[in-house]
Scaffold this motif. Structure first.
Motif, short mmCIF file in Angstrom:
data_model
loop_
_atom_site.label_atom_id
_atom_site.label_comp_id
_atom_site.label_asym_id
_atom_site.label_seq_id
_atom_site.Cartn_x
_atom_site.Cartn_y
_atom_site.Cartn_z
N GLU A 180 -50.01 -6.40 50.09
CA GLU A 180 -49.10 -5.31 49.70
C GLU A 180 -48.66 -5.48 48.24
N TYR A 181 -48.34 -6.71 47.85
CA TYR A 181 -47.91 -6.98 46.48
C TYR A 181 -49.03 -6.72 45.47
N LEU A 182 -50.25 -7.10 45.85
CA LEU A 182 -51.39 -6.81 44.96
C LEU A 182 -51.57 -5.30 44.82
N LEU A 183 -51.50 -4.57 45.92
CA LEU A 183 -51.69 -3.11 45.86
C LEU A 183 -50.58 -2.43 45.05
N LYS A 184 -49.35 -2.93 45.14
CA LYS A 184 -48.26 -2.37 44.32
C LYS A 184 -48.57 -2.57 42.84
N THR A 185 -49.12 -3.72 42.51
CA THR A 185 -49.47 -4.00 41.11
C THR A 185 -50.61 -3.11 40.66
N VAL A 186 -51.61 -2.91 41.52
CA VAL A 186 -52.73 -2.03 41.21
C VAL A 186 -52.23 -0.59 41.02
N ASP A 187 -51.22 -0.19 41.80
CA ASP A 187 -50.62 1.14 41.62
C ASP A 187 -50.03 1.29 40.22
N GLU A 188 -49.39 0.24 39.71
CA GLU A 188 -48.85 0.28 38.35
C GLU A 188 -49.98 0.51 37.34
N LEU A 189 -51.10 -0.18 37.54
CA LEU A 189 -52.25 0.02 36.65
C LEU A 189 -52.77 1.45 36.76
N SER A 190 -52.83 1.97 37.99
CA SER A 190 -53.30 3.35 38.22
C SER A 190 -52.48 4.34 37.41
N TYR B 94 -50.52 3.72 34.78
CA TYR B 94 -50.64 3.49 33.34
C TYR B 94 -51.95 4.07 32.80
N HIS B 95 -53.05 3.84 33.51
CA HIS B 95 -54.37 4.26 33.03
C HIS B 95 -54.75 5.66 33.49
N ASN B 96 -53.90 6.26 34.34
CA ASN B 96 -54.19 7.59 34.89
C ASN B 96 -55.56 7.60 35.58
N GLU B 97 -55.81 6.56 36.34
CA GLU B 97 -57.05 6.39 37.10
C GLU B 97 -56.70 6.13 38.55
N VAL B 98 -57.57 6.54 39.45
CA VAL B 98 -57.35 6.24 40.86
C VAL B 98 -57.94 4.86 41.14
N LEU B 99 -57.05 3.92 41.37
CA LEU B 99 -57.44 2.55 41.69
C LEU B 99 -56.88 2.25 43.08
N GLY B 100 -57.33 1.22 43.69
CA GLY B 100 -56.79 0.87 44.99
C GLY B 100 -57.73 0.00 45.76
N GLU B 101 -57.71 0.18 47.08
CA GLU B 101 -58.48 -0.69 47.95
C GLU B 101 -59.99 -0.59 47.72
N ASN B 102 -60.45 0.52 47.13
CA ASN B 102 -61.89 0.65 46.89
C ASN B 102 -62.33 -0.06 45.62
N SER B 103 -61.39 -0.58 44.85
CA SER B 103 -61.72 -1.28 43.60
C SER B 103 -62.49 -2.56 43.89
N LYS B 104 -63.23 -2.99 42.89
CA LYS B 104 -63.88 -4.30 42.92
C LYS B 104 -63.03 -5.24 42.07
N PHE B 105 -63.04 -6.50 42.42
CA PHE B 105 -62.19 -7.47 41.73
C PHE B 105 -63.03 -8.63 41.23
N ILE B 106 -62.70 -9.09 40.02
CA ILE B 106 -63.25 -10.34 39.53
C ILE B 106 -62.08 -11.31 39.40
N ILE B 107 -62.33 -12.55 39.74
CA ILE B 107 -61.28 -13.57 39.72
C ILE B 107 -61.59 -14.54 38.58
N THR B 108 -60.61 -14.70 37.69
CA THR B 108 -60.76 -15.59 36.54
C THR B 108 -59.66 -16.66 36.61
N PRO B 109 -60.00 -17.87 37.06
CA PRO B 109 -59.00 -18.94 37.06
C PRO B 109 -58.68 -19.35 35.62
N ILE B 110 -57.41 -19.56 35.36
CA ILE B 110 -56.96 -19.94 34.02
C ILE B 110 -56.42 -21.37 34.08
N GLU B 111 -57.04 -22.26 33.33
CA GLU B 111 -56.54 -23.62 33.26
C GLU B 111 -55.38 -23.63 32.27
N GLU B 112 -54.25 -24.13 32.72
CA GLU B 112 -53.05 -24.13 31.88
C GLU B 112 -52.91 -25.51 31.22
#
Length: 136
Positions: free
Chosen positions: A13-23, A25-43
């Protein structure tokens, strides 16, 4: 409000809320049909505990992630595999708009912590934060 509880449903739910913010901002339909890439960041200067190290070596490494796109349920299972422990922070960016499915990048901390320690509490959907910037 400090989030003290996390399960796979609230993580999604938290991820989808964040994706809604992107939607929005970008005026694009994003959501559960999106594809995701995961980039681990070494701190730099931040050490990994044994759980973090185990997840990094076993799953969140370049051999497993590079060049791969995941559906939302795979992302939830991967990044939420130790719920209630979650990545300390996850930056969510729109990477590419494609006809078949938009691509969203998840830049993630490799440090998994309990819900009350997660960053981005102020968003109401920790550990996620939308990175609102134009596509290149």
């Amino acid at each position: 409000m400090l989030i003290k509880y996390m399960d796979l449903d609230s993580f999604k739910e938290y991820l989808l809320k964040t994706v809604d913010e992107l939607s929005t901002y970008h005026n694009e339909v994003l959501g559960e049909n999106s594809k995701f890439i995961i980039t681990p960041i070494e701190e730099r200067g931040k050490s990994l505990n044994s759980t973090d190290e185990y997840l990094y070596r076993g799953m969140l490494n370049s051999n497993n992630l590079d060049g791969r796109e995941f559906d939302i349920d795979s992302v939830i299972r991967m990044l939420g595999c130790r719920v209630p422990l979650c990545p300390l922070w996850i930056k969510v960016l729109l990477k590419e708009v494609r006809a078949e499915a938009p691509v969203i990048e998840l830049q993630t901390s490799l440090r998994f912590r309990k819900p009350s320690l997660l960053q981005n509490q102020e968003t109401g959907h920790p550990p996620f934060i939308a990175v609102l910037e134009s596509l290149n």
